[in-house]
Write a protein that holds these residues in place. Structure first.
Motif, PDB file in Angstrom:
ATOM      1  N   GLY A 110       0.817  -1.216   0.000  1.00 50.96           N
ATOM      2  CA  GLY A 110       0.000   0.000   0.000  1.00 50.96           C
ATOM      3  C   GLY A 110       0.852   1.269   0.000  1.00 50.96           C
ATOM      4  N   VAL A 111       1.951   1.243   0.735  1.00 54.34           N
ATOM      5  CA  VAL A 111       2.819   2.424   0.780  1.00 54.34           C
ATOM      6  C   VAL A 111       3.470   2.635  -0.586  1.00 54.34           C
ATOM      7  N   HIS A 112       3.982   1.548  -1.143  1.00 56.50           N
ATOM      8  CA  HIS A 112       4.662   1.673  -2.446  1.00 56.50           C
ATOM      9  C   HIS A 112       3.697   2.141  -3.533  1.00 56.50           C
ATOM     10  N   CYS A 144       8.406   5.338  -0.884  1.00 56.15           N
ATOM     11  CA  CYS A 144       7.765   5.608   0.405  1.00 56.15           C
ATOM     12  C   CYS A 144       7.138   7.006   0.349  1.00 56.15           C
ATOM     13  N   PHE A 145       6.454   7.369   1.408  1.00 54.25           N
ATOM     14  CA  PHE A 145       5.646   8.599   1.432  1.00 54.25           C
ATOM     15  C   PHE A 145       5.913   9.309   2.749  1.00 54.25           C
ATOM     16  N   GLY A 146       6.580  10.435   2.696  1.00 55.62           N
ATOM     17  CA  GLY A 146       6.990  11.115   3.921  1.00 55.62           C
ATOM     18  C   GLY A 146       6.158  12.345   4.227  1.00 55.62           C
ATOM     19  N   LEU A 147       5.157  12.154   5.063  1.00 59.32           N
ATOM     20  CA  LEU A 147       4.318  13.285   5.472  1.00 59.32           C
ATOM     21  C   LEU A 147       4.485  13.561   6.976  1.00 59.32           C
ATOM     22  N   THR A 148       4.290  12.516   7.793  1.00 56.64           N
ATOM     23  CA  THR A 148       4.320  12.683   9.260  1.00 56.64           C
ATOM     24  C   THR A 148       5.704  13.123   9.737  1.00 56.64           C
ATOM     25  N   GLU A 149       5.714  13.908  10.777  1.00 51.11           N
ATOM     26  CA  GLU A 149       6.987  14.383  11.348  1.00 51.11           C
ATOM     27  C   GLU A 149       7.036  14.023  12.828  1.00 51.11           C
ATOM     28  N   VAL A 152       4.762  16.559  14.313  1.00 52.01           N
ATOM     29  CA  VAL A 152       3.488  16.829  13.628  1.00 52.01           C
ATOM     30  C   VAL A 152       2.916  15.529  13.077  1.00 52.01           C
ATOM     31  N   GLY A 153       1.869  15.018  13.741  1.00 48.64           N
ATOM     32  CA  GLY A 153       1.232  13.768  13.302  1.00 48.64           C
ATOM     33  C   GLY A 153      -0.148  14.063  12.741  1.00 48.64           C
ATOM     34  N   SER A 154      -1.156  14.053  13.621  1.00 55.39           N
ATOM     35  CA  SER A 154      -2.529  14.325  13.173  1.00 55.39           C
ATOM     36  C   SER A 154      -2.653  15.725  12.570  1.00 55.39           C
ATOM     37  N   ARG A 178       8.791  11.156  10.232  1.00 56.85           N
ATOM     38  CA  ARG A 178       8.796  10.004  11.146  1.00 56.85           C
ATOM     39  C   ARG A 178       7.735   8.982  10.752  1.00 56.85           C
ATOM     40  N   TRP A 179       8.026   7.759  11.022  1.00 54.98           N
ATOM     41  CA  TRP A 179       7.109   6.633  10.816  1.00 54.98           C
ATOM     42  C   TRP A 179       7.036   6.184   9.360  1.00 54.98           C
ATOM     43  N   ILE A 180       7.988   6.579   8.534  1.00 54.60           N
ATOM     44  CA  ILE A 180       7.810   6.403   7.103  1.00 54.60           C
ATOM     45  C   ILE A 180       8.075   4.945   6.679  1.00 54.60           C
ATOM     46  N   GLY A 181       6.995   4.285   6.256  1.00 54.55           N
ATOM     47  CA  GLY A 181       7.064   2.871   5.875  1.00 54.55           C
ATOM     48  C   GLY A 181       7.945   2.662   4.652  1.00 54.55           C
ATOM     49  N   ASN A 182       8.768   1.653   4.681  1.00 51.04           N
ATOM     50  CA  ASN A 182       9.719   1.253   3.613  1.00 51.04           C
ATOM     51  C   ASN A 182      10.980   2.134   3.589  1.00 51.04           C
ATOM     52  N   ALA A 224       3.706  -3.735  16.472  1.00 45.45           N
ATOM     53  CA  ALA A 224       2.705  -4.011  15.435  1.00 45.45           C
ATOM     54  C   ALA A 224       3.333  -3.808  14.066  1.00 45.45           C
ATOM     55  N   LEU A 225       2.778  -4.482  13.064  1.00 44.99           N
ATOM     56  CA  LEU A 225       3.293  -4.373  11.686  1.00 44.99           C
ATOM     57  C   LEU A 225       4.821  -4.444  11.687  1.00 44.99           C
ATOM     58  N   LYS A 226       5.336  -5.436  12.399  1.00 41.08           N
ATOM     59  CA  LYS A 226       6.783  -5.493  12.639  1.00 41.08           C
ATOM     60  C   LYS A 226       7.581  -5.790  11.369  1.00 41.08           C
ATOM     61  N   GLN A 229       9.266  -1.982   7.601  1.00 40.67           N
ATOM     62  CA  GLN A 229      10.357  -1.227   8.204  1.00 40.67           C
ATOM     63  C   GLN A 229       9.990   0.253   8.151  1.00 40.67           C
ATOM     64  N   ASN A 230       9.815   0.847   9.321  1.00 41.57           N
ATOM     65  CA  ASN A 230       9.486   2.275   9.383  1.00 41.57           C
ATOM     66  C   ASN A 230      10.739   3.066   9.738  1.00 41.57           C
ATOM     67  N   GLY A 231      10.836   4.243   9.158  1.00 40.78           N
ATOM     68  CA  GLY A 231      12.054   5.008   9.392  1.00 40.78           C
ATOM     69  C   GLY A 231      11.802   6.439   9.817  1.00 40.78           C
ATOM     70  N   SER A 382      -4.467   3.476  13.862  1.00 40.01           N
ATOM     71  CA  SER A 382      -3.872   4.813  14.059  1.00 40.01           C
ATOM     72  C   SER A 382      -3.284   5.439  12.805  1.00 40.01           C
ATOM     73  N   TYR A 383      -2.814   4.602  11.836  1.00 42.62           N
ATOM     74  CA  TYR A 383      -2.177   5.289  10.699  1.00 42.62           C
ATOM     75  C   TYR A 383      -3.201   5.731   9.655  1.00 42.62           C
ATOM     76  N   GLU A 384      -2.738   6.534   8.717  1.00 40.01           N
ATOM     77  CA  GLU A 384      -3.640   7.136   7.707  1.00 40.01           C
ATOM     78  C   GLU A 384      -4.714   7.992   8.372  1.00 40.01           C
ATOM     79  N   GLY A 385      -4.373   8.576   9.513  1.00 35.61           N
ATOM     80  CA  GLY A 385      -5.343   9.366  10.265  1.00 35.61           C
ATOM     81  C   GLY A 385      -5.980   8.525  11.347  1.00 35.61           C
ATOM     82  N   THR A 386      -5.876   8.980  12.589  1.00 34.01           N
ATOM     83  CA  THR A 386      -6.379   8.189  13.716  1.00 34.01           C
ATOM     84  C   THR A 386      -7.914   8.131  13.682  1.00 34.01           C
ATOM     85  N   PHE A 387      -8.466   7.293  14.554  1.00 39.96           N
ATOM     86  CA  PHE A 387      -9.922   7.159  14.704  1.00 39.96           C
ATOM     87  C   PHE A 387     -10.547   8.535  15.012  1.00 39.96           C
TER      88      PHE A 387
END
Ligand SMILES: Cc1cc2nc3c(=O)[nH]c(=O)nc-3n(C[C@H](O)[C@H](O)[C@H](O)COP(=O)(O)OP(=O)(O)OC[C@H]3O[C@@H](n4cnc5c(N)ncnc54)[C@H](O)[C@@H]3O)c2cc1C
Length: 405
Positions: A110-112, A144-149, A152-154, A178-182, A224-226, A229-231, A382-387
């Motif tokens: 999904g990230v790719h 990968c897709f780098g938005l979150t810092e 700065v999350g939500s 932060r949290w950037i998948g792949n 979770a989602l171990k 690889q998040n960076g 929590s990802y892609e925007g929390t509940f």
């Protein structure tokens, strides 16, 4: 005439677990159904046997990459540029199908495809699409897709701290993501940064391994989602040519939001897939595990758990089935995508917790799969925007009042 005594002694074949209780996938055209089936076979034969080991080790199964590429599902739903095309329904079903076996693999995919490739597909110029998408569709280059810092999350819509400063025909990027998948191992990052000149958020294509000042540290100790690889990315005076700025959109946060609308909906499909996997594992266990001399699946209270799980799954399938129709018609709005994400991810937490309960002690062992689904559901919640953020989007749409701050 058959003897009634003999018939009673014959063990009845038990029904195979079927999480598609309302024949949800039945309307898919044969060729799209064949793709879903191919993905299912791959996940069951190649991923399932090794995934728990990688999950425990907190590492990515690079050994699977060559065969994963062969599935030809990078760029699914995108047309041209070497992408395979396909309906929105197919994209959703494939995401759901992957998550049914493992949500880390569906997240990697999904990230790719949904985040990185789609950022270029939706917001790139014709030239940029021609240049970047074909090698990403072949998965020679992973994105990968780098938005979150870190800070700065939500609140990404309210202001990013990563800056982009134009200097002639290059841009200088500074900040952290932060949290950037792949990110710890991939090739291309879509970095969203605030242009210091007009204060608008713009997207940049950054080549991780060839851009001085770009570094990534793997985030350790996740529960979770171990396998993903998040960076944490650091951009220290990274110079990016202007031709790598996404120039086919509006050059504002709306470009980011357009990408996220699709992937938010994709998370709802993933959350549905997780529930299907947890349910199937739990049902098989209930049919086999004996207590008091009987399969636990023959106890009423266990059947109630299974029926509730199935109810959640069907409810989520119905939501994504309808929202994907809206998406196909170009009518899916932010609030509808948010409702699908909020509902399906919250139901997935319930479903995996019932599955965990059903397995008793074995429910906390990764070896039985359910514990993995149980943990992974937390990250997708929590990802892609929390509940809460999804509900604020819905709340604003239905009341007319914004309650974000
Ligand atoms: C496994 C994983 C993978 C990820 N992958 C990526 C990725 O590839 N790329 C990327 O850019 N990001 C990624 N993320 C980041 C993810 O999108 C963020 O974690 C998420 O947006 C929440 O941000 P936060 O963690 O900083 O939490 P915060 O924003 O700090 O929120 C903390 C809590 O406060 C609540 N909250 C915040 N604001 C409000 C409000 N106004 N009203 C009520 N409650 C509020 C939140 O709902 C939450 O419960 C990933 C995260 C995880 C866990």
């Amino acid at each position: 005439m058959a003897s009634p005594t003999k018939d009673l002694k014959q063990p009845k074949p038990l029904p195979a677990p079927n999480p598609d209780f309302y024949e949800f996938a039945a309307d898919l055209p044969a060729e799209e159904l064949a793709i879903v089936k191919k993905v299912r076979d791959y996940l069951e034969t190649k991923v399932q046997p090794v995934i728990n080991k990688y999950w425990v080790e907190d590492s990515f199964p690079f050994e699977l990459l060559p065969s994963f590429k062969e599935l030809g599902i990078a760029g699914l739903g995108m047309n041209g540029y070497g992408c395979p095309g396909g309906s929105h329904l197919l994209v959703g079903l494939v995401g759901m199908e992957i998550a049914r076996t493992d949500a880390s693999i569906s997240t990697f995919w999904g990230v790719h495809t949904g985040l990185a490739m789609n950022s270029i597909y939706l917001n790139g110029t014709e030239e940029q699409k021609q240049k970047w998408l074909p090698s990403m569709a072949r998965m020679e280059k992973i994105g990968c897709f780098g938005l979150t810092e870190p800070l700065v999350g939500s609140g990404t819509g309210g202001g990013l701290t990563t800056t982009a400063k134009r200097d002639g025909d290059t841009w200088v990027l500074n900040g952290q993501k932060r949290w950037i998948g792949n990110a710890p191992w991939c090739d291309i990052s879509i970095i969203w940064a605030r242009d210091v000149a007009d204060n608008q958020v713009k997207g940049f294509i950054v080549e991780n391994k060839a851009t001085p000042g770009f570094s990534v540290e793997k985030i350790q100790n996740k529960i979770a989602l171990k396998v993903v690889q998040n960076g944490q990315i650091t951009l220290d005076n990274c110079r990016v040519p202007d031709e790598n700025r996404l120039q086919g959109g509006q050059g504002t946060f709306r470009d980011t939001a357009r990408v996220l609308r699709g992937t938010r909906h994709g998370s709802a499909w993933e959350a549905t897939g997780i529930q299907m996997g947890a349910y199937e594992n739990a049902l098989k266990y209930a049919q086999e595990r004996l207590q008091f001399g009987k399969p636990i699946g023959s106890f009423q209270l266990i059947q109630e758990l299974l029926a509730k799980m199935l109810g959640n799954i069907v409810a989520c399938q119905c939501i994504v089935a309808r929202s994907v129709q809206l998406e196909e018609e170009g009518k899916l709005n932010d609030a509808q995508a948010a409702l699908a994400k909020a509902f399906c991810t919250s139901k997935s937490r319930e479903t995996v917790s019932m599955a965990r309960e059903l397995l008793g002690g074995n429910g906390i062992l990764v070896d039985y799969n359910v514990a993995r689904f149980f943990a992974d559901a937390e990250a997708i919640y929590s990802y892609e925007g929390t509940f809460q953020m999804q509900n604020l989007i819905i709340g604003k749409a239905i009341t007319g009042f914004s309650a974000f701050v």
